[in-house]
Write an enzyme that holds these catalytic residues in place. Structure first.
Site, PDB file in Angstrom:
ATOM      1  N   HIS A  27      19.537  54.042  70.153  1.00 25.68           N
ATOM      2  CA  HIS A  27      19.677  54.197  71.489  1.00 25.68           C
ATOM      3  C   HIS A  27      21.011  53.372  72.026  1.00 25.68           C
ATOM      4  O   HIS A  27      20.781  51.981  71.967  1.00 25.68           O
ATOM      5  CB  HIS A  27      18.585  53.974  72.628  1.00 25.68           C
ATOM      6  CG  HIS A  27      18.581  54.708  73.904  1.00 25.68           C
ATOM      7  ND1 HIS A  27      19.400  53.882  74.743  1.00 25.68           N
ATOM      8  CD2 HIS A  27      18.197  55.878  74.485  1.00 25.68           C
ATOM      9  CE1 HIS A  27      19.039  54.645  75.848  1.00 25.68           C
ATOM     10  NE2 HIS A  27      18.635  55.777  75.522  1.00 25.68           N
ATOM     11  N   HIS A  46      25.004  58.669  73.961  1.00 25.88           N
ATOM     12  CA  HIS A  46      24.372  57.324  74.135  1.00 25.88           C
ATOM     13  C   HIS A  46      23.111  57.368  73.298  1.00 25.88           C
ATOM     14  O   HIS A  46      22.503  56.140  73.147  1.00 25.88           O
ATOM     15  CB  HIS A  46      23.951  56.981  75.572  1.00 25.88           C
ATOM     16  CG  HIS A  46      22.607  57.633  76.146  1.00 25.88           C
ATOM     17  ND1 HIS A  46      22.665  59.153  76.333  1.00 25.88           N
ATOM     18  CD2 HIS A  46      21.425  57.212  76.091  1.00 25.88           C
ATOM     19  CE1 HIS A  46      21.313  59.592  76.613  1.00 25.88           C
ATOM     20  NE2 HIS A  46      20.577  58.547  76.591  1.00 25.88           N
TER      21      HIS A  46
END
Length: 146
Positions: free
Chosen positions: A65, A50
């Protein structure tokens, strides 16, 4: 990444919206394809896929992110095509995120892109609420305070 570029203050997470990690911008993605915004080296990719850190040739560190609070998905909904230490080219497909899965799990699909090591006299400049396409030149610029 294609989507709408927004100010970090729109990120639904104080770590990003208050610029604790650095200055940058956010993309509200139209699809889940994530492309490297720069030529560089992958310094880190979290095991949950992620979060990706890329370092440019001039030592700029850029954190990508994928979504907000997505670490709790434990890698589900993410596919990475790179690994730590890989050399990446601007525009190279580096990851995919399943936007529907992320939304179904009550997570934000917002993608903060943070410059983690700007000098104190530098800031990021861009036009907000503009549609951006992957690999488009000069969408974001680094400026110096006067």
């Amino acid at each position: 990444m294609c989507g709408e570029i927004r100010d970090l203050s729109d990120v639904p997470d104080d770590i990003f919206s208050t610029k604790i990690m650095g200055d940058g911008f956010m993309i509200l993605p139209e699809n889940g394809e994530v492309f490297s915004p720069v030529d560089g080296v992958v310094k880190n990719i979290f095991s949950t896929k992620h979060s990706i850190m890329i370092e440019t040739k001039d030592k700029r560190e850029i954190l990508i992110h994928l979504g907000i609070d997505t670490v709790s998905l434990k890698g589900e909904g993410f596919e990475a095509f790179i690994d730590t230490g890989d050399i990446v080219d601007k525009g190279q497909l580096i990851a995919k995120m399943d936007l529907d899965f992320i939304k179904e799990n009550n997570k934000s699909i917002a993608v903060p892109i943070i410059f983690t090591n700007l000098n104190e006299d530098e800031f990021i400049y861009f036009k907000t609420h503009k549609k951006v396409k992957a690999c488009k030149e000069n969408v974001v610029q680094i400026h110096k305070n006067k």
